[in-house]
Design an enzyme around this catalytic site. Sequence first.
Site: not given
Ligand code: S3P
Length: 417
Positions: A14, A18, A82, A110, A153, A155, A302, A333, A375
Site C-alpha cells: 500500500s 502511494r 485494484g 471487481r 475501503s 481505496q 488481507d 476469498r 494471497r
Molecule cells: C488497499 C486497501 C485494501 C486492501 C488492498 C490494498 C490499499 O483494499 O485489501 O490490498 O492499499 O488501499 P480495500 O480498500 O478495497 O478494502
Amino acid sequence: MKIVGEILLPGDKSISHRSLMFASLCEGVSKISNLSSGQDVETTRTCLEQLGIKSTRIGNTIEIIGGEFKNPDSDLDCGNSGTTTRLMMGLLAGKQIKARFIGDESLSSRPMKRIIDPLSEMGANFISNNGYMPVEISRGVQKAISYVLPMGSAQVKSAVLLAGLSLDSSTEVIDAFQTRDHTEIMLQAIGADLTTDGVTSSVSNQKKNFKSFDIEVPADPSTAAFFASAASLLKGSDLLLKNVLLNPTRIGFFDVLKKMGGNVVIEKEWQVNGEKVGNVRIKYASLKSFELFEKDIPSLIDEIPVLAILATQANGVSKITGAKELRVKECDRIHAICENLKKMGVQIEELEDGMIIQGSQKLRGTNLSTFDDHRIAMSFTIAGLLTRRPIQLDDPSCAKISFPEFYKILNNLIKFV
Ligand code: S3P
C-alpha cells in the site's frame, strides 16, 4: 520442521503504490527504497510512465521526478491491481486527464462502481462496462463533496481524497470503518492541505507545491503474516521480522495472533516517515480459537486467508463475520478458503459474510486451486507445511503479484532438525 532466522521483507504494498503516485505530485526528485517487489506496484510505475512521469531504478532505490501529467496514448493496463486502478482513477479525475483503464480477468470482475459513484457525484464522467472494467474517464471532477464511505475501503477513501486535492473547496470523507490511513499520513507529509481527526478527513488545493521526499518503505505486514503464521504453527520456531510496518490500521493480524495465545513480541519500535515500524519476534505457541466481527475486518482484511489456516490448528471453533468485502478481492476469498480447506478435510461452514472453522484439524495434502489469487497461493503454501503428503497448487507463480520471492525466502527459513 521449524522456522528459524531473521528477515527484512520487501516494502509494504500500500505504501509502495502511494509513494510512487504521491512522488509524481511533488516538485523535484523523490527517492524510494525497499519498494515492494510485487507486480502490482510495477504496474503503478508503468501507468505513471504512460502518464509522463519518469522513474529510474538505481540499485534498491527508485528515483522519481514529479511533474505535469499528460493524457496517455494507450489504455492504462492495471493488470491485477485494484489499488493502482482505484487510486489512479481519483488522481486522474482530479487532474482532468482522459484515460481508459483495463485489467486482467480478475480485476475486470471487481466492482469499480464504488469509485465511479463518488467521483460522478463530484462531477466526473465515466463510461464503464456497467460499473466494471474497462472504465474510461471522459471528464474530471468539478466540485467538492462530503462523502460517507459506504464500505470499509481505503481505496475508495483514497480515490475521493486524491480527486479532492485539485478542488478549491474542501472535500470531506467520513470513514467510520477506520481503514488504512497511509494516504492521509503521506499527503500531510508532502505538505498537502489535508486535515483528519481519524474519522473525517478533508482536503483541498489550498497548498499546491508539494515537497519531494525520501522514504525507506517499511516491510509489508501482510506479507509478514505468512511467515509469522508458519512460525506460530511449527514447534521450535523462532523468527525475527525486521522493520515491519506497525501502523495501527494494519496490525489486526498480530493483535489476533496475540489473543490466540501466539508468542508475538515487538522488540523495538520507531517511526519512519510518520509510520510506526518495529522488529517483531514470533515463536511457536499453542493457539486458541478467535472470533472476528465487522469492526475488526479492515485492519486485517488481507490476512484473513492465513488466519483461516491458523484457525484450523487452534483449539476451539473460530468464527469470522462482517467480512463480505472478501467476496470482491482478487477472487471470492470466502469461497476460495472454504473450498480449499474442505478439500484438505477441514470442517468449515461458508457464511455469506464469513465462515465458521473447526479447530484442531488434521490437514490432508491434496490438489488445490490458487483461484489466481496471490494471497490464497501463499496461505495454502503455509497450510501445506502441516500436511504429511505435499499439497499441489495449480498456479503457485501468482504469488508474484505481491511477493515474487515468497517461496525462496520461505525455503531458506525452514530448518529440518
Ligand atoms: C488497499 C486497501 C485494501 C486492501 C488492498 C490494498 C490499499 O483494499 O485489501 O490490498 O492499499 O488501499 P480495500 O480498500 O478495497 O478494502
